[in-house]
Design a protein around this motif. Sequence first.
Motif, PDB file in Angstrom:
ATOM      1  N   ALA A 107      61.287  15.383  56.462  1.00  0.00           N
ATOM      2  CA  ALA A 107      61.311  16.198  55.198  1.00  0.00           C
ATOM      3  C   ALA A 107      62.686  16.178  54.707  1.00  0.00           C
ATOM      4  O   ALA A 107      62.759  16.266  53.681  1.00  0.00           O
ATOM      5  CB  ALA A 107      60.497  17.573  55.399  1.00  0.00           C
ATOM      6  N   THR A 108      63.607  15.927  55.402  1.00  0.00           N
ATOM      7  CA  THR A 108      65.128  16.217  54.790  1.00  0.00           C
ATOM      8  C   THR A 108      65.558  15.078  54.171  1.00  0.00           C
ATOM      9  O   THR A 108      66.541  15.233  53.404  1.00  0.00           O
ATOM     10  CB  THR A 108      66.095  16.477  56.186  1.00  0.00           C
ATOM     11  N   VAL A 109      64.846  13.897  54.065  1.00  0.00           N
ATOM     12  CA  VAL A 109      65.272  13.044  53.358  1.00  0.00           C
ATOM     13  C   VAL A 109      64.910  13.050  51.859  1.00  0.00           C
ATOM     14  O   VAL A 109      65.581  12.185  51.123  1.00  0.00           O
ATOM     15  CB  VAL A 109      64.769  11.509  54.122  1.00  0.00           C
ATOM     16  N   ASP A 110      63.996  13.979  51.489  1.00  0.00           N
ATOM     17  CA  ASP A 110      63.766  14.006  49.895  1.00  0.00           C
ATOM     18  C   ASP A 110      63.977  15.522  49.766  1.00  0.00           C
ATOM     19  O   ASP A 110      63.332  16.574  50.423  1.00  0.00           O
ATOM     20  CB  ASP A 110      62.389  13.771  49.692  1.00  0.00           C
ATOM     21  N   PRO A 111      65.055  15.896  48.688  1.00  0.00           N
ATOM     22  CA  PRO A 111      65.138  17.250  48.533  1.00  0.00           C
ATOM     23  C   PRO A 111      64.114  18.068  47.703  1.00  0.00           C
ATOM     24  O   PRO A 111      63.857  19.387  48.045  1.00  0.00           O
ATOM     25  CB  PRO A 111      66.263  17.129  47.263  1.00  0.00           C
ATOM     26  N   LEU A 112      62.961  17.427  47.581  1.00  0.00           N
ATOM     27  CA  LEU A 112      61.726  18.242  47.166  1.00  0.00           C
ATOM     28  C   LEU A 112      60.818  18.609  48.259  1.00  0.00           C
ATOM     29  O   LEU A 112      59.971  19.614  48.074  1.00  0.00           O
ATOM     30  CB  LEU A 112      60.862  17.522  46.056  1.00  0.00           C
ATOM     31  N   LEU A 113      60.789  18.062  49.426  1.00  0.00           N
ATOM     32  CA  LEU A 113      60.092  18.162  50.315  1.00  0.00           C
ATOM     33  C   LEU A 113      60.316  19.440  51.441  1.00  0.00           C
ATOM     34  O   LEU A 113      61.646  19.646  51.590  1.00  0.00           O
ATOM     35  CB  LEU A 113      59.844  16.908  51.449  1.00  0.00           C
ATOM     36  N   ALA A 114      59.363  20.300  51.598  1.00  0.00           N
ATOM     37  CA  ALA A 114      59.728  21.381  52.546  1.00  0.00           C
ATOM     38  C   ALA A 114      59.191  21.084  53.786  1.00  0.00           C
ATOM     39  O   ALA A 114      59.653  21.408  54.971  1.00  0.00           O
ATOM     40  CB  ALA A 114      59.019  22.671  51.847  1.00  0.00           C
ATOM     41  N   ASN A 115      58.011  20.033  54.234  1.00  0.00           N
ATOM     42  CA  ASN A 115      57.282  20.024  55.105  1.00  0.00           C
ATOM     43  C   ASN A 115      56.368  18.921  55.099  1.00  0.00           C
ATOM     44  O   ASN A 115      56.079  18.528  53.972  1.00  0.00           O
ATOM     45  CB  ASN A 115      56.548  21.361  55.639  1.00  0.00           C
ATOM     46  N   ILE A 116      56.251  17.980  56.207  1.00  0.00           N
ATOM     47  CA  ILE A 116      55.220  17.156  56.279  1.00  0.00           C
ATOM     48  C   ILE A 116      54.209  17.505  57.740  1.00  0.00           C
ATOM     49  O   ILE A 116      54.787  17.812  58.602  1.00  0.00           O
ATOM     50  CB  ILE A 116      55.629  15.689  56.258  1.00  0.00           C
ATOM     51  N   GLY A 117      53.097  17.211  57.226  1.00  0.00           N
ATOM     52  CA  GLY A 117      52.139  17.645  58.492  1.00  0.00           C
ATOM     53  C   GLY A 117      50.960  16.693  58.669  1.00  0.00           C
ATOM     54  O   GLY A 117      50.637  16.073  57.659  1.00  0.00           O
ATOM     55  N   ALA A 118      50.176  16.705  59.850  1.00  0.00           N
ATOM     56  CA  ALA A 118      48.944  15.819  60.045  1.00  0.00           C
ATOM     57  C   ALA A 118      47.783  16.684  60.650  1.00  0.00           C
ATOM     58  O   ALA A 118      48.262  17.404  61.424  1.00  0.00           O
ATOM     59  CB  ALA A 118      49.079  14.622  60.772  1.00  0.00           C
ATOM     60  N   VAL A 119      46.633  16.608  59.883  1.00  0.00           N
ATOM     61  CA  VAL A 119      45.316  17.353  60.683  1.00  0.00           C
ATOM     62  C   VAL A 119      44.215  16.399  60.849  1.00  0.00           C
ATOM     63  O   VAL A 119      44.129  15.237  59.950  1.00  0.00           O
ATOM     64  CB  VAL A 119      45.102  18.499  59.691  1.00  0.00           C
ATOM     65  N   ASP A 120      43.327  16.637  61.635  1.00  0.00           N
ATOM     66  CA  ASP A 120      42.289  15.802  61.874  1.00  0.00           C
ATOM     67  C   ASP A 120      41.125  16.207  61.094  1.00  0.00           C
ATOM     68  O   ASP A 120      41.552  17.485  60.066  1.00  0.00           O
ATOM     69  CB  ASP A 120      41.838  16.081  63.169  1.00  0.00           C
ATOM     70  N   LEU A 121      40.073  15.768  60.860  1.00  0.00           N
ATOM     71  CA  LEU A 121      38.826  15.866  60.013  1.00  0.00           C
ATOM     72  C   LEU A 121      38.310  17.363  60.166  1.00  0.00           C
ATOM     73  O   LEU A 121      37.815  18.044  59.066  1.00  0.00           O
ATOM     74  CB  LEU A 121      37.838  14.960  60.026  1.00  0.00           C
ATOM     75  N   ASP A 122      38.360  17.926  61.120  1.00  0.00           N
ATOM     76  CA  ASP A 122      38.173  19.256  61.354  1.00  0.00           C
ATOM     77  C   ASP A 122      39.238  20.386  60.986  1.00  0.00           C
ATOM     78  O   ASP A 122      38.906  21.610  61.055  1.00  0.00           O
ATOM     79  CB  ASP A 122      37.743  19.635  62.717  1.00  0.00           C
ATOM     80  N   GLY A 123      40.357  19.836  60.499  1.00  0.00           N
ATOM     81  CA  GLY A 123      41.434  20.801  60.138  1.00  0.00           C
ATOM     82  C   GLY A 123      42.478  21.191  61.196  1.00  0.00           C
ATOM     83  O   GLY A 123      43.189  21.991  61.023  1.00  0.00           O
ATOM     84  N   ASN A 124      42.192  20.727  62.324  1.00  0.00           N
ATOM     85  CA  ASN A 124      43.145  20.937  63.502  1.00  0.00           C
ATOM     86  C   ASN A 124      44.595  20.329  63.311  1.00  0.00           C
ATOM     87  O   ASN A 124      44.428  19.049  62.936  1.00  0.00           O
ATOM     88  CB  ASN A 124      42.481  20.499  64.980  1.00  0.00           C
TER      89      ASN A 124
END
Length: 772
Positions: A107-124
């Motif tokens: 996320a540090t490569v773009d000044p607008l980004l605060a975080n990047i995350g991934a979840v499965d279809l159940d929201g985990n």
Amino acid sequence: MSSTVPAPAPRVQTHAGRRSYFLGKLLLTVCAAAAPLLVLHGVLLLRQKAADEDAAVLTLRTRVARARLSLDTAFTRIDGMLQFLAARPELQALDGPGCGQLIAGIATVDPLLANIGAVDLDGNLLCLSARPQAPKRNYRDAPWFAGAEAATAQGRHHLSRPYMGDVSRKLMINVVAPLRDPAGRRIGMLAAAIDLQRLALGPLGTEGMPEGSVVALLDGEGRVLGRDPLLPDLGERRLPARVQEASLQARDGTFRQVSNAGVASTYAFTDLAHHGLRVGALTPDHEVAARSEQAFRRSALALLLVAGCGLAAAVWAARRLSAPLQSLAASARAQAGGATDVRADEGLPGEFGTLAAEFNAMLDARNAGEASRRAQAAAEAASQAKSTFLAHMSHEIRTPMNAILGLADLTLRTELSPRQRGYLDKLKIAADTLLELIDRVLDFSRLEAGKLELVPAPFVLYELLGRIGAMVGEAAQRQGLALQFVVAPEVPQRLVGDGPRLGQVLLNLCSNAIKFTEAGAVVVRVDCVRAEPSSAQLRFSVTDSGIGLSADEIARLFQPFVQADASTARRYGGTGLGLVISRQLVEAMGGTIEVASTPGRGSTFCFSLRLEREHVEPSSTPEASGASGDAGAGAAAVAALRGRRVLLVEDNDVSRLVAAELLVEVAGMQVTMAATGEEALQALDAGGIDVVLMDVQLATMDGCETARRIRAQARHARLPIIAVTAHTLALDRERCLAAGMDDCLGKPFEPARLLQTLARQLARGPVRTLDS
């Protein structure tokens, strides 16, 4: 003889009805000059207001266009990053540890980004870039999850509504992309959290816009996703319905709307077509108007100040001129009524006392029955009265003009708007034109009275022609004319004669030629008619391609205050004195001025003069006395004056203020001020004075008497004293020098000449003592 006796009666009534002549005329002149300026000022302000409003609309359009480009680029960049990450094996296999290692710190490569995350279809939660070892968490109840799941199920990317981030505790919006396994089946979602505060300070920033402006990012339904200034809680904040409706209907993207609070604002909107978003901006109209009103107040204050100075100068000059004239008129009326024992008051101030004395002498001669002497005395009195009156008028006008020009020059040294600087430049041009008119009238009076003396001195012809070219070159260039100087090779350059008067004649002829020429060229030629070892007969000619003159017009050309045609004065201006003075100056120098002209094809004015050659040493060259040495004269004068102490003796408050400001702010001198001769003597007793700047026309003890008393003290025998006077006759300069002063400056003085004179007097060697 008896038929002429009643004649004085009508004149008595006429003079009685003119007690306010000077005041009325001067006030009328000032009002006539101020009225067009006021009208022009109003028109320019209305135009400026409209221009400010157009500029505000253009600024809004530019700002939303710039924000749209920045956001479109940013969202496209983030979408591309999400597509890249979604294609990685670690995410296609829902490998949590591998996913954490992959996106850690990305996320540090773009000044607008605060975080990047991934979840499965159940929201985990699988992984977070801010926490590579992500704790167990389910996001199915997160405010952004439901909308993102529905969009990614259809294969679309999704932009969420604002929410409060769990990790950063800041307002966020998510850009969500679907995750698929290698077979293309949807297995989860990849989300990039955008910091709304960074968004507001970056692409949506309002820096440089008027107070109260707003730039916002909105979705298609008018919900506010981010804005600057940032609000602590956007929630479900939406555009007002009528603003949303107007923004959709506006063809050019801009419109005006009044809010529920009664605030009128200008709006601008644009679409981010590929993302279903919009950028909007607003500026309160009262902030735009405030800038125009502020400019109006500044310019109006400057205009009122100039008009007030003009009115004050007119009233003051009129009163000073009218009171002595009324006294003399009263004596004249009494004499016309038969009271032969009534005499004019010879105690009137200045030249009016001289005029009263001449008036009384005329009456004495008439009462004594000396008809011939009376006629001669009347003629002399009339000539003296005219010369005296013109000299006195010159003095009375030059004093306030010195203040006006000085204040204008000082104001031009301050920070001004372009409009204010333009007004002051025009004020200086008008004042210089008035001074030129005064000088021409005085020259004409001196020539008629035979009091204008020629002063032969060495001069260089090229330098004289160069000064003329510098003075009229701008006017010629402004009219698109070619100005040429042609000097025959056999013409000698170093001559002896009255160079300033020769230059005055050529300047008058060149100015007239440029004035009456609309296209073509003005050519100044100098030819050698006859050369002798000690002298040369030179022929000067000025040729133009202007309107030309008929034979009848040439016959009237050299009459005082008359131009070739009445329409010429209306179209081109002028007093009709320039050619009269030029002819008399040429005749005084031993020449005759001639005219050859054809209507519509131009004119040639020419004259011949015999001038002595200047004999110099063989090593002397024209370049040795060129103008290059003058280039740094002003700077050298200021450097020589800095820190020196000057005693400024001046009884006029405004003139004292102007001179003091110039000496302190420009020259860096220390100024001690005195309003009377007595105060000047007391200031000198205190010691420490390097030079004295002495006004000649002081109230009680005049400048000449003060200078004599200063020179009477042996300790002040070497003290430089410079006279300043509004009188311009050579006799006034001689009177100042005879009183012990070292130099004399006329009012209004040029700042550069004043500083150079001070520097020259301070730098000279031992000065003369009383008996030298």
